[in-house]
Scaffold this active site. Structure first.
Site, PDB file in Angstrom:
ATOM      1  N   GLY A 172       9.880   4.848  -8.356  1.00 36.05           N
ATOM      2  CA  GLY A 172      10.221   3.493  -7.713  1.00 36.05           C
ATOM      3  C   GLY A 172       9.604   2.588  -8.293  1.00 36.05           C
ATOM      4  N   ARG A 181       6.859  -2.057  -4.559  1.00 34.06           N
ATOM      5  CA  ARG A 181       7.186  -2.237  -3.212  1.00 34.06           C
ATOM      6  C   ARG A 181       8.840  -1.919  -2.893  1.00 34.06           C
ATOM      7  NH1 ARG A 181       2.683  -2.818  -2.358  1.00 34.06           N
ATOM      8  NH2 ARG A 181       1.806  -4.544  -1.487  1.00 34.06           N
ATOM      9  N   HIS A 207      -2.322   1.979   3.400  1.00 37.83           N
ATOM     10  CA  HIS A 207      -1.886   3.086   3.104  1.00 37.83           C
ATOM     11  C   HIS A 207      -2.536   4.384   4.250  1.00 37.83           C
ATOM     12  CE1 HIS A 207       0.554   3.500  -0.640  1.00 37.83           C
ATOM     13  NE2 HIS A 207       0.275   2.396  -0.574  1.00 37.83           N
ATOM     14  N   ARG A 221      -0.839   6.794   7.569  1.00 41.13           N
ATOM     15  CA  ARG A 221      -0.966   8.138   7.541  1.00 41.13           C
ATOM     16  C   ARG A 221      -1.107   8.824   8.913  1.00 41.13           C
ATOM     17  NH1 ARG A 221      -5.226   8.114   2.688  1.00 41.13           N
ATOM     18  NH2 ARG A 221      -4.029   6.571   1.289  1.00 41.13           N
ATOM     19  N   ASP A 223      -0.450  10.422  -4.841  1.00 39.20           N
ATOM     20  CA  ASP A 223      -0.160   9.004  -5.063  1.00 39.20           C
ATOM     21  C   ASP A 223      -1.012   8.111  -5.725  1.00 39.20           C
ATOM     22  OD1 ASP A 223       1.138   6.498  -4.398  1.00 39.20           O
ATOM     23  OD2 ASP A 223       0.955   6.530  -2.382  1.00 39.20           O
TER      24      ASP A 223
END
Length: 414
Positions: A241, A244, A283, A287, A315
Site C-alpha cells: 500500500g 497512510r 504503532h 498493538r 513492518d
C-alpha cells in the site's frame, strides 16, 4: 447436536432501523440478520430474536419442543417476544451447570462484559461455546478444569467442536481461546452478533477468513462435531500500500486472533526525529498487549524458526531495504557499480529464499511506490526499482497478496 441459527446479528439486528450507513444499506438478502439466537436439538433456545416462532418456521424448525430458554446478555434491542407455550427465559450463574432432561449439559461461562457465555455438551460429548455480544471469556489464565469452579470456559478435555462469538468486534477473544487450547485448527468458529460496524459485502468474509472464522446466513442449520472445512489460514501474506493507506492496520488485523505475535520493526530508532518517534509510538499503542516487539533487520534467522514459533509481523520491507542499501553503499553511484548492486541482490535473494522455506506464519508490509512521481535523483530511482523487484519476488512466495487503497484491502492473490 443439531444447531439452527435463528439469527446471527447484533441485538438491534442488521440493518438497524432507520440507519443510513453503507453496511445497513447493503444488508439485504442473506446479509440481513436478525438478533442472534440458537436453537439446539429443538429443545434448548439461547437468546431470542424478534419473532422467534416465525424465524424457526422459516428455517424449517419448530419451537414446540423447547424446554429451556436461556439469555446471555442484558437486552437492548427490540422488545423481547416470548411465544406462548415457551418457558420464561432465565440465566445460569457463572460457573454453575444445568442438566437438562433431554441429556444436554449447560455450563455458564464468565465473560468480561455484562452477560454470560454458555458451554453446551451433547449426549455424545460434542461441545460448543457461545459468547454474548462483545464478549471474551474471563479467567483463562487460571487452572482449567473442574466443573463449577468458574475459572475457565472448558468443562471437558480438548478443544471445542464449535465456537460462536463476536469475532469481528473481539478477535482477541479468539486469541484467548487459542492460547488456552479451547480452539484449535479443527474448531469451527462462526461469527455472530454481526452489527453495522462490520465491513459490507465480501470484505466481511475475507476478514473473517483471516481470523480462521466464518459466518452463515440466518436460518442455517449445522451438526456440532461434524467436519466442516475451516478457513485455510495462509502461512505467508504480503500487504502492499501507499503512505497512510491503512496497510499496517490491515496487516495487524490479520493476526489479532493469535495469542502471541512477534512484531518485527525494521525502522529502528532515529535520534532527534520527533515525528518518527510519534509514528513509532502510535504503532506500539495499537498493538495488543500480548505481542512482543523486536527492532531488527535480521529477518532470515527469524524466518528459519519452526512452525511452533509465534507468527511474525514484519513492518516493513521498504525500511529493511533502506537498511540493506545503507550497508552495501548502494546510494553512491560508484559503490553501486563496484559491487553494491551484487551485494544487495544477494541480500534480497537470501530473504526471498527464507520466505520460500519458512514454516512460520508471517505477515509482511511493504510500500507500493511504483505508481507515483518518478524520483528526481538516481539514488531515488534506484530505491524505487529495487523495492519493486523485492516486492514482486517476496510476493511470489506468498499464498496471499493484498493491495490496500484508501483503507480497503484488494486481494491480488488468495
Amino acid at each position: 447436536m443439531d444447531l439452527t441459527l435463528l439469527g446471527t446479528g447484533a441485538p438491534q439486528g442488521l440493518p438497524r432501523p432507520d440507519c443510513p450507513c453503507a453496511a445497513c444499506a447493503t444488508a439485504i438478502g442473506d446479509a440481513a440478520r436478525a438478533a442472534t439466537a440458537l436453537l439446539i436439538d429443538g429443545a434448548l433456545l439461547i437468546d431470542l430474536t424478534p419473532g422467534p416462532a416465525f424465524a424457526a418456521a422459516r428455517a424449517g424448525r419448530s419451537l414446540a419442543g423447547v424446554r429451556q430458554v436461556l439469555l446471555s446478555h442484558p437486552h437492548d434491542g427490540p422488545a423481547l417476544e416470548v411465544p406462548a407455550g415457551l418457558p420464561q427465559p432465565g440465566r445460569v450463574a457463572d460457573g454453575r451447570e444445568l442438566a437438562l432432561l433431554d441429556g444436554h449439559r449447560v455450563r455458564a461461562v464468565a465473560v468480561d462484559v455484562p452477560g454470560t457465555g454458555y458451554e453446551v455438551t451433547g449426549g455424545d460429548g460434542e461441545r460448543l461455546l457461545y459468547l454474548p455480544p462483545g464478549a471474551a471469556p474471563a479467567g483463562l489464565g487460571e487452572a482449567r478444569g473442574g466443573p463449577g469452579d468458574g475459572s475457565a470456559p472448558q468443562g471437558g478435555p480438548g478443544p471445542y467442536d464449535l465456537v460462536l462469538l463476536d469475532a469481528v468486534a473481539r478477535p482477541d477473544a479468539l486469541a484467548r481461546l487459542r492460547a488456552s487450547g479451547a480452539v484449535d485448527a479443527a474448531t469451527d468458529v462462526v461469527a455472530v452478533h454481526l452489527d453495522h460496524t462490520v465491513p459490507p459485502g465480501p470484505e466481511l468474509h475475507r476478514r473473517l477468513a483471516a481470523l480462521g472464522a466464518r459466518t452463515a446466513p440466518d436460518g442455517t442449520s449445522m451438526v456440532v462435531g461434524e467436519y466442516h472445512a475451516v478457513p485455510d489460514l495462509p502461512r505467508r501474506t504480503l500487504v502492499l500500500g501507499g503512505a497512510r493507506s491503512g496497510k499496517s492496520v490491515e496487516a495487524e488485523r490479520r493476526l489479532l486472533a493469535f495469542p502471541e505475535v512477534l512484531y518485527v520493526a525494521t525502522g529502528g530508532t532515529r535520534e532527534g526525529d520527533e515525528d518518527w518517534a510519534q509514528r513509532v509510538a502510535l504503532h506500539r499503542e495499537r498493538r495488543p498487549a500480548g505481542w512482543r516487539t523486536a527492532e531488527s533487520c535480521d529477518l532470515v534467522p527469524l524466518l528459519a524458526e519452526p512452525a511452533t514459533a509465534p507468527p511474525l509481523l514484519v513492518d516493513c520491507l521498504a525500511l529493511w531495504l533502506t537498511h540493506a542499501m545503507d550497508e552495501v553503499g548502494a546510494w553512491d553511484d560508484a559503490a553501486w557499480e563496484a559491487g553494491g548492486r551484487r551485494a544487495l541482490r544477494e541480500r534480497c535473494d537470501a530473504l526471498v529464499t527464507a520466505v520460500r522455506e519458512t514454516r512460520r506464519r508471517v505477515v509482511a508490509v511493504s510500500n507500493e511506490v511504483g505508481s507515483g512521481v518518478v524520483p528526481a535523483t538516481p539514488a531515488g530511482r534506484r530505491f524505487r526499482d529495487e523495492l519493486g523487484r523485492l516486492n514482486a519476488a517476496f510476493g511470489a512466495e506468498c499464498e496471499q497478496l493484498l493491495l490496500v487503497v484508501a483503507g480497503q484491502a484488494l486481494a491480488l492473490r488468495g
